[in-house]
Design a protein around this motif. Structure first.
Motif, mmCIF file in Angstrom:
data_model
loop_
_atom_site.group_PDB
_atom_site.id
_atom_site.type_symbol
_atom_site.label_atom_id
_atom_site.label_comp_id
_atom_site.label_asym_id
_atom_site.label_seq_id
_atom_site.Cartn_x
_atom_site.Cartn_y
_atom_site.Cartn_z
ATOM 1 N N CYS A 172 36.044 48.865 49.725
ATOM 2 C CA CYS A 172 36.895 48.194 48.734
ATOM 3 C C CYS A 172 36.216 46.934 48.190
ATOM 4 O O CYS A 172 35.676 46.133 48.960
ATOM 5 C CB CYS A 172 38.229 47.803 49.366
ATOM 6 S SG CYS A 172 39.130 49.187 50.100
ATOM 7 N N HIS A 174 37.034 43.608 45.956
ATOM 8 C CA HIS A 174 38.133 42.834 45.374
ATOM 9 C C HIS A 174 37.767 42.272 43.997
ATOM 10 O O HIS A 174 36.615 42.292 43.578
ATOM 11 C CB HIS A 174 38.539 41.692 46.317
ATOM 12 C CG HIS A 174 37.447 40.672 46.540
ATOM 13 N ND1 HIS A 174 37.092 39.728 45.592
ATOM 14 C CD2 HIS A 174 36.626 40.445 47.595
ATOM 15 C CE1 HIS A 174 36.126 38.964 46.059
ATOM 16 N NE2 HIS A 174 35.806 39.384 47.281
ATOM 17 N N GLY A 175 38.765 41.738 43.327
ATOM 18 C CA GLY A 175 38.561 41.198 41.996
ATOM 19 C C GLY A 175 38.247 39.709 42.000
ATOM 20 O O GLY A 175 38.014 39.100 43.061
ATOM 21 N N TRP A 183 43.016 43.716 50.609
ATOM 22 C CA TRP A 183 43.163 45.170 50.723
ATOM 23 C C TRP A 183 43.907 45.578 51.996
ATOM 24 O O TRP A 183 43.914 46.769 52.352
ATOM 25 C CB TRP A 183 41.777 45.819 50.722
ATOM 26 C CG TRP A 183 40.991 45.593 49.482
ATOM 27 C CD1 TRP A 183 40.045 44.629 49.262
ATOM 28 C CD2 TRP A 183 41.060 46.348 48.259
ATOM 29 N NE1 TRP A 183 39.533 44.736 47.991
ATOM 30 C CE2 TRP A 183 40.140 45.776 47.357
ATOM 31 C CE3 TRP A 183 41.822 47.445 47.851
ATOM 32 C CZ2 TRP A 183 39.954 46.275 46.067
ATOM 33 C CZ3 TRP A 183 41.645 47.942 46.571
ATOM 34 C CH2 TRP A 183 40.715 47.353 45.687
ATOM 35 N N HIS A 238 38.595 46.678 42.170
ATOM 36 C CA HIS A 238 39.781 46.176 41.457
ATOM 37 C C HIS A 238 39.397 45.133 40.421
ATOM 38 O O HIS A 238 38.652 44.185 40.730
ATOM 39 C CB HIS A 238 40.770 45.554 42.451
ATOM 40 C CG HIS A 238 41.888 44.805 41.778
ATOM 41 N ND1 HIS A 238 42.056 43.448 41.911
ATOM 42 C CD2 HIS A 238 42.861 45.237 40.947
ATOM 43 C CE1 HIS A 238 43.107 43.083 41.208
ATOM 44 N NE2 HIS A 238 43.616 44.138 40.609
ATOM 45 N N SER A 239 39.866 45.293 39.198
ATOM 46 C CA SER A 239 39.705 44.305 38.127
ATOM 47 C C SER A 239 38.221 43.996 37.914
ATOM 48 O O SER A 239 37.437 44.904 37.623
ATOM 49 C CB SER A 239 40.518 43.055 38.476
ATOM 50 O OG SER A 239 40.681 42.238 37.344
ATOM 51 N N ALA A 242 36.092 46.155 39.867
ATOM 52 C CA ALA A 242 35.890 47.512 39.355
ATOM 53 C C ALA A 242 34.660 47.555 38.465
ATOM 54 O O ALA A 242 33.870 48.503 38.498
ATOM 55 C CB ALA A 242 37.129 47.961 38.592
ATOM 56 N N LEU A 262 40.719 50.261 39.909
ATOM 57 C CA LEU A 262 42.100 49.792 39.782
ATOM 58 C C LEU A 262 42.149 48.681 38.742
ATOM 59 O O LEU A 262 41.437 47.672 38.874
ATOM 60 C CB LEU A 262 42.624 49.268 41.120
ATOM 61 C CG LEU A 262 42.469 50.159 42.355
ATOM 62 C CD1 LEU A 262 43.118 49.490 43.566
ATOM 63 C CD2 LEU A 262 43.063 51.521 42.105
ATOM 64 N N ASP A 357 51.084 45.599 33.809
ATOM 65 C CA ASP A 357 49.955 44.676 33.978
ATOM 66 C C ASP A 357 50.010 43.567 32.918
ATOM 67 O O ASP A 357 50.039 43.845 31.718
ATOM 68 C CB ASP A 357 48.640 45.455 33.860
ATOM 69 C CG ASP A 357 47.456 44.673 34.404
ATOM 70 O OD1 ASP A 357 47.456 43.430 34.275
ATOM 71 O OD2 ASP A 357 46.533 45.300 34.939
ATOM 72 N N HIS A 381 49.238 44.032 37.890
ATOM 73 C CA HIS A 381 47.771 44.039 37.908
ATOM 74 C C HIS A 381 47.221 44.384 39.293
ATOM 75 O O HIS A 381 46.021 44.538 39.439
ATOM 76 C CB HIS A 381 47.255 42.653 37.480
ATOM 77 C CG HIS A 381 45.772 42.621 37.275
ATOM 78 N ND1 HIS A 381 45.131 43.383 36.321
ATOM 79 C CD2 HIS A 381 44.789 41.925 37.931
ATOM 80 C CE1 HIS A 381 43.830 43.150 36.371
ATOM 81 N NE2 HIS A 381 43.592 42.277 37.344
ATOM 82 N N MET A 382 48.087 44.490 40.300
ATOM 83 C CA MET A 382 47.657 44.808 41.665
ATOM 84 C C MET A 382 48.292 46.119 42.107
ATOM 85 O O MET A 382 49.195 46.140 42.955
ATOM 86 C CB MET A 382 48.067 43.668 42.620
ATOM 87 C CG MET A 382 47.598 42.279 42.220
ATOM 88 S SD MET A 382 45.830 42.031 42.473
ATOM 89 C CE MET A 382 45.758 41.762 44.245
ATOM 90 N N HIS A 384 47.359 48.290 44.143
ATOM 91 C CA HIS A 384 47.248 48.520 45.584
ATOM 92 C C HIS A 384 48.222 47.658 46.363
ATOM 93 O O HIS A 384 48.405 47.875 47.564
ATOM 94 C CB HIS A 384 45.815 48.273 46.064
ATOM 95 C CG HIS A 384 45.193 47.007 45.581
ATOM 96 N ND1 HIS A 384 45.206 46.619 44.270
ATOM 97 C CD2 HIS A 384 44.503 46.020 46.226
ATOM 98 C CE1 HIS A 384 44.575 45.473 44.129
ATOM 99 N NE2 HIS A 384 44.155 45.075 45.297
#
Length: 398
Positions: A172, A174-175, A183, A238-239, A242, A262, A357, A381-382, A384
């Motif tokens: 994973c 993160h953003g 996570w 994510h964000s 990603a 995501l 979002d 926006h999250m 997960h």
């Protein structure tokens, strides 16, 4: 274990920064210690050699408990010594160590691993730690794990069934301004499905000491870390994470079995610039409360403990360069479409957008290449956080 605050009774060993056999100078950081309020480095109070560590990362240690054997010329006055030392003022470090070794095999050592903050939140909300799935190092229960239990309530979490072709470990990413611990809920759900996972802090974030001077540097770091994994992973970003994940997958496609994005950044020009600049500007707890409401339902429910911890994490100037590289006002400056086109036919790619979002418009899904499978969820926006089980089901699907 030194006392680092008036109310501190115990702390968690986060990591040793000096290895056995290594020498150190006065002022060198020896280890990282996590208390219920903060994460700090404990410095050497004199020159010496670390002979042996008596506790490891993840161990919860009471104040006064020996944690290591060291050789020094002078005694360190500020270190509280246990009873063994008190009964024998001239006791050598090795004698103190023996007391600790016995303590480590006592029944207390068999208790659940949990951070002090996780224990406090569980105690305040009458949650039994035995019911919480720990996603930290060596199964340690962290504050985020307890908060997952709080948000899930008393209902039994759904058990996701992993498809035969989706059992690769999940990595994973993160953003912007996030942490690997973000996570926790998703990782707990995947763990119940028998899927292992990892979630490091990116450079410039959390415990990662590597500076994040540019987004390119993040992709370089991630590609190198993916290359070091024993097996290809399911990469989930994510964000901004990603975008970084897509860029890294371009560089080491053989190390990525599948890519899931995501609320991906870089799929359109619009973005909520006020959110980015606010997170980069060392926000106060009050500012954070407003910013978290923009992220979605679960983020808006963060308690004061979480907001205070996040505010401390964002102090300093570690993220301003990344914020400037990612967007100018409400305009994105990065492109994720091009790397996704280059990955078509090489790696299966899925994208998940939140219908509510407020950071990145959901309409950016229409810009994705045809090879990308797209999912829309009732989330902000999250995804997960707001739709954990649904996201886990998508990741675990064939």
């Amino acid at each position: 274990m030194p006392r680092l605050g008036e109310t501190m009774e115990e702390a968690t060993i986060a990591d040793w920064l000096v290895q056995p056999g290594q020498s150190f100078k006065r002022g060198d950081p020896l280890l990282e210690v996590e208390t219920d309020k903060t994460m700090v480095e404990y410095p050497a109070l004199g020159d010496g050699i670390l002979v042996e560590t008596l506790v490891g990362p993840g161990d919860v240690v009471e104040v006064g408990t020996p944690i290591a054997v060291i050789e020094t010329r002078d005694a360190w006055d500020s270190v509280e010594e246990p009873d063994a030392a008190a009964s024998s003022p001239g006791a050598a470090p090795s004698e103190v160590a023996g007391t600790a070794a016995q303590a480590l095999v006592s029944p207390d050592a068999a208790r659940l691993r949990a951070t002090p903050l996780a224990r406090r939140i569980a105690r305040e909300n009458h949650i039994a730690l035995s019911q919480v799935t720990g996603t930290g190092r060596r199964g340690r229960i962290e504050a985020g794990d307890v908060r997952v239990m709080l948000t899930e309530g008393a209902s039994t979490p759904a058990v996701i069934q992993a498809a035969p072709g989706a059992t690769a470990s999940v990595y994973c990413v993160h953003g912007f301004a996030g942490l690997g611990s973000n996570w926790a809920a998703l990782r707990a759900s995947l763990q119940r499905a028998g899927i292992t996972s990892s979630a490091p802090d990116l450079p410039g974030h959390g415990r990662n000491r590597v500076d994040a001077g540019s987004i390119e540097a993040l992709a370089d770091w991630l590609a190198a870390d993916l290359a070091s994994q024993p097996e290809p992973v399911q990469l989930v970003g994510h964000s901004l994470g990603a975008h970084v994940a897509a860029r890294a997958a371009q560089r080491v496609p053989s190390r990525v079995a599948r890519l899931t994005l995501l609320a991906p950044a870089g799929c359109g020009i619009e973005i909520n610039g006020a959110f980015l600049s606010g997170m980069a500007a060392a926000p106060s707890v009050g500012e954070l409360a407003h910013l978290m409401r923009l992220l979605g339902r679960k983020a808006a429910e963060l308690d004061n403990h979480a907001l205070e911890a996040l505010s401390r994490e964002l102090q300093g100037d570690r993220l301003s360069a990344l914020a400037a590289a990612a967007a100018r006002a409400d305009v994105q400056r990065i492109d994720t479409i091009a790397p996704l086109r280059s990955l078509a036919g090489k790696i299966p790619v899925r994208a998940i957008f939140g219908l509510s979002d407020q950071i990145i418009p959901r309409d950016h899904a229409f810009h994705l290449p045809p090879a990308v499978a797209c999912h829309m969820l009732e989330a902000g926006h999250m995804p997960h956080w707001d739709a954990t089980e649904e996201v886990a089901s998508i990741i675990a699907a064939p």
